[in-house]
Scaffold this motif. Sequence first.
Motif, PDB file in Angstrom:
ATOM      1  N   LEU A  18       0.855  -1.191   0.000  1.00  0.00           N
ATOM      2  CA  LEU A  18       0.000   0.000   0.000  1.00  0.00           C
ATOM      3  C   LEU A  18       0.890   1.239   0.000  1.00  0.00           C
ATOM      4  CD1 LEU A  18      -2.751   1.479   0.423  1.00  0.00           C
ATOM      5  CD2 LEU A  18      -2.453   1.058   2.881  1.00  0.00           C
ATOM      6  N   PHE A  19       0.580   2.177  -0.897  1.00  0.00           N
ATOM      7  CA  PHE A  19       1.345   3.424  -1.007  1.00  0.00           C
ATOM      8  C   PHE A  19       0.408   4.595  -0.713  1.00  0.00           C
ATOM      9  CE2 PHE A  19       3.140   0.274  -3.825  1.00  0.00           C
ATOM     10  CZ  PHE A  19       4.511   0.367  -3.658  1.00  0.00           C
ATOM     11  N   ILE A  20       0.779   5.415   0.274  1.00  0.00           N
ATOM     12  CA  ILE A  20      -0.029   6.571   0.674  1.00  0.00           C
ATOM     13  C   ILE A  20       0.861   7.801   0.670  1.00  0.00           C
ATOM     14  CG2 ILE A  20      -1.351   7.627   2.557  1.00  0.00           C
ATOM     15  CD1 ILE A  20      -1.957   4.746   3.513  1.00  0.00           C
ATOM     16  N   SER A  21       0.392   8.895   0.111  1.00  0.00           N
ATOM     17  CA  SER A  21       1.174  10.129   0.143  1.00  0.00           C
ATOM     18  C   SER A  21       0.267  11.327   0.396  1.00  0.00           C
ATOM     19  CB  SER A  21       1.940  10.334  -1.176  1.00  0.00           C
ATOM     20  OG  SER A  21       1.067  10.761  -2.205  1.00  0.00           O
ATOM     21  N   ASP A  22       0.880  12.418   0.800  1.00  0.00           N
ATOM     22  CA  ASP A  22       0.230  13.725   0.880  1.00  0.00           C
ATOM     23  C   ASP A  22      -1.053  13.714   1.713  1.00  0.00           C
ATOM     24  OD1 ASP A  22       1.808  15.580  -1.232  1.00  0.00           O
ATOM     25  OD2 ASP A  22       1.705  13.523  -1.979  1.00  0.00           O
ATOM     26  N   VAL A  23      -0.910  13.247   2.950  1.00  0.00           N
ATOM     27  CA  VAL A  23      -2.029  13.284   3.892  1.00  0.00           C
ATOM     28  C   VAL A  23      -2.148  14.672   4.526  1.00  0.00           C
ATOM     29  CG1 VAL A  23      -3.056  12.182   5.920  1.00  0.00           C
ATOM     30  CG2 VAL A  23      -1.638  10.834   4.361  1.00  0.00           C
ATOM     31  N   HIS A  24      -1.021  15.346   4.698  1.00  0.00           N
ATOM     32  CA  HIS A  24      -0.955  16.717   5.225  1.00  0.00           C
ATOM     33  C   HIS A  24      -1.611  16.838   6.609  1.00  0.00           C
ATOM     34  CE1 HIS A  24       0.873  18.796   1.765  1.00  0.00           C
ATOM     35  NE2 HIS A  24       0.294  17.838   1.053  1.00  0.00           N
ATOM     36  N   LEU A  25      -1.226  15.921   7.504  1.00  0.00           N
ATOM     37  CA  LEU A  25      -1.672  16.041   8.891  1.00  0.00           C
ATOM     38  C   LEU A  25      -1.196  17.369   9.462  1.00  0.00           C
ATOM     39  CD1 LEU A  25      -0.694  12.468  10.151  1.00  0.00           C
ATOM     40  CD2 LEU A  25      -2.955  13.220   9.375  1.00  0.00           C
ATOM     41  N   GLY A  26      -2.080  18.064  10.144  1.00  0.00           N
ATOM     42  CA  GLY A  26      -1.748  19.380  10.675  1.00  0.00           C
ATOM     43  C   GLY A  26      -2.305  20.508   9.828  1.00  0.00           C
ATOM     44  N   ALA A  27      -2.778  20.180   8.638  1.00  0.00           N
ATOM     45  CA  ALA A  27      -3.431  21.162   7.772  1.00  0.00           C
ATOM     46  C   ALA A  27      -4.943  20.963   7.849  1.00  0.00           C
ATOM     47  CB  ALA A  27      -2.955  21.017   6.331  1.00  0.00           C
ATOM     48  N   ARG A  28      -5.671  22.059   7.798  1.00  0.00           N
ATOM     49  CA  ARG A  28      -7.131  21.967   7.931  1.00  0.00           C
ATOM     50  C   ARG A  28      -7.785  21.260   6.748  1.00  0.00           C
ATOM     51  NH1 ARG A  28      -8.786  24.852  12.271  1.00  0.00           N
ATOM     52  NH2 ARG A  28      -7.214  26.242  13.167  1.00  0.00           N
ATOM     53  N   GLY A  29      -7.090  21.214   5.625  1.00  0.00           N
ATOM     54  CA  GLY A  29      -7.651  20.541   4.464  1.00  0.00           C
ATOM     55  C   GLY A  29      -7.464  19.039   4.461  1.00  0.00           C
ATOM     56  N   SER A  30      -6.688  18.513   5.385  1.00  0.00           N
ATOM     57  CA  SER A  30      -6.433  17.072   5.415  1.00  0.00           C
ATOM     58  C   SER A  30      -7.723  16.301   5.679  1.00  0.00           C
ATOM     59  CB  SER A  30      -5.416  16.749   6.519  1.00  0.00           C
ATOM     60  OG  SER A  30      -5.268  15.348   6.659  1.00  0.00           O
ATOM     61  N   ASP A  45       0.838  -5.910   3.700  1.00  0.00           N
ATOM     62  CA  ASP A  45       2.011  -6.392   4.419  1.00  0.00           C
ATOM     63  C   ASP A  45       3.083  -5.307   4.482  1.00  0.00           C
ATOM     64  OD1 ASP A  45       0.834  -8.939   4.665  1.00  0.00           O
ATOM     65  OD2 ASP A  45       1.547  -9.493   2.670  1.00  0.00           O
ATOM     66  N   THR A  46       3.163  -4.477   3.434  1.00  0.00           N
ATOM     67  CA  THR A  46       4.139  -3.390   3.378  1.00  0.00           C
ATOM     68  C   THR A  46       3.407  -2.090   3.074  1.00  0.00           C
ATOM     69  OG1 THR A  46       5.863  -4.882   2.558  1.00  0.00           O
ATOM     70  CG2 THR A  46       6.214  -2.517   2.237  1.00  0.00           C
ATOM     71  N   ILE A  47       3.727  -1.056   3.822  1.00  0.00           N
ATOM     72  CA  ILE A  47       3.095   0.257   3.626  1.00  0.00           C
ATOM     73  C   ILE A  47       4.183   1.305   3.423  1.00  0.00           C
ATOM     74  CG2 ILE A  47       1.614   2.030   4.638  1.00  0.00           C
ATOM     75  CD1 ILE A  47       0.320  -0.173   6.337  1.00  0.00           C
ATOM     76  N   TYR A  48       4.102   2.007   2.316  1.00  0.00           N
ATOM     77  CA  TYR A  48       5.008   3.119   2.053  1.00  0.00           C
ATOM     78  C   TYR A  48       4.259   4.430   2.294  1.00  0.00           C
ATOM     79  CZ  TYR A  48       8.392   0.039  -0.311  1.00  0.00           C
ATOM     80  OH  TYR A  48       9.322  -0.934  -0.615  1.00  0.00           O
ATOM     81  N   LEU A  49       4.841   5.301   3.105  1.00  0.00           N
ATOM     82  CA  LEU A  49       4.324   6.648   3.318  1.00  0.00           C
ATOM     83  C   LEU A  49       5.184   7.571   2.477  1.00  0.00           C
ATOM     84  CD1 LEU A  49       3.913   6.409   7.200  1.00  0.00           C
ATOM     85  CD2 LEU A  49       2.164   5.996   5.439  1.00  0.00           C
ATOM     86  N   VAL A  50       4.636   8.020   1.340  1.00  0.00           N
ATOM     87  CA  VAL A  50       5.450   8.636   0.294  1.00  0.00           C
ATOM     88  C   VAL A  50       5.458  10.167   0.404  1.00  0.00           C
ATOM     89  CG1 VAL A  50       6.031   8.496  -2.170  1.00  0.00           C
ATOM     90  CG2 VAL A  50       4.770   6.645  -1.114  1.00  0.00           C
ATOM     91  N   GLY A  51       5.718  10.668   1.594  1.00  0.00           N
ATOM     92  CA  GLY A  51       5.976  12.092   1.778  1.00  0.00           C
ATOM     93  C   GLY A  51       4.764  12.959   2.029  1.00  0.00           C
ATOM     94  N   ASP A  52       5.009  14.084   2.693  1.00  0.00           N
ATOM     95  CA  ASP A  52       3.983  15.063   3.070  1.00  0.00           C
ATOM     96  C   ASP A  52       2.866  14.411   3.885  1.00  0.00           C
ATOM     97  OD1 ASP A  52       5.497  16.930   1.785  1.00  0.00           O
ATOM     98  OD2 ASP A  52       4.005  17.476   0.293  1.00  0.00           O
ATOM     99  N   ILE A  53       3.251  13.465   4.718  1.00  0.00           N
ATOM    100  CA  ILE A  53       2.280  12.846   5.614  1.00  0.00           C
ATOM    101  C   ILE A  53       1.909  13.849   6.704  1.00  0.00           C
ATOM    102  CG2 ILE A  53       1.815  10.923   7.166  1.00  0.00           C
ATOM    103  CD1 ILE A  53       2.150  10.185   4.162  1.00  0.00           C
TER     104      ILE A  53
END
Length: 270
Positions: A18-30, A45-53
Amino acid sequence: MGSDSVSEESPERRFRTLFISDVHLGARGSQADRLLDFLKSHDADTIYLVGDIVDGWALKSSWYWPQSHNDFVQKMLRKARKGAKVVYVPGNHDEFLRNYYGTHFGGIDVVENAVHEGVDGKRYLVIHGDIFDLVVQNARWLAHLGDKAYDFAIQMNRLVNFFRRMFGVPYWSLSQWAKLKVKNAVNYIGAFEKTLAGEARRHGADGVICGHIHYATIRDEHGIRYMNCGDWVESCTALVEHEDGRFEIITWADPVRRAAPVPRVAARAA
């Protein structure tokens, strides 16, 4: 959203990666709440957090950290403790983590980039992508100015969808629709994809998996596969790799528990 009856231990759909990016936690738009709902029925089994989490830029301006943002962090830590491989590739909004390459936080590996090997042996460079964005690298003040304008567009997006929900109309991204009308934005996306594909080729990889521009897509050109995870601010998309090696983009924007086709529309350099 869907029912909360689906437990974390027995997700409806399980993937190899699973690949997840750009969640922007801390921003009101998240839209971390939608992501949490997605994770109730999707696991890997494997999760990649691909930046701007985490959005360090937004947190510097004003502190905003609702329970859903904390819940997502706790969920990732819990998955790592239970044996999932979790890899964090920082982006420009969470660049403070770039001082910690090679370290482990609660079982989560922080790396500059990664090479993911698919079922068929093909290699994919996993990178956020901002280092190839000249605006971010050479004119940070302009990037921050654009970020403020983007935040305003997201607030308008929330207002529009508030009324759409009142009338039972599905979620729709006003900001993505508007950007599709801007020729420069469309040209930027094309240039970004071409540059990232070239970087994958220089690494001897068969493809690249990235984020940054909030535009989810899977594209094969010139022998290189370009895949962008999208984001959890506008489109609410994730990239998944099935057990048979097939890659798919899942959209989780509608308030019904179903996979939807990703819109072929524009995004933003975040």
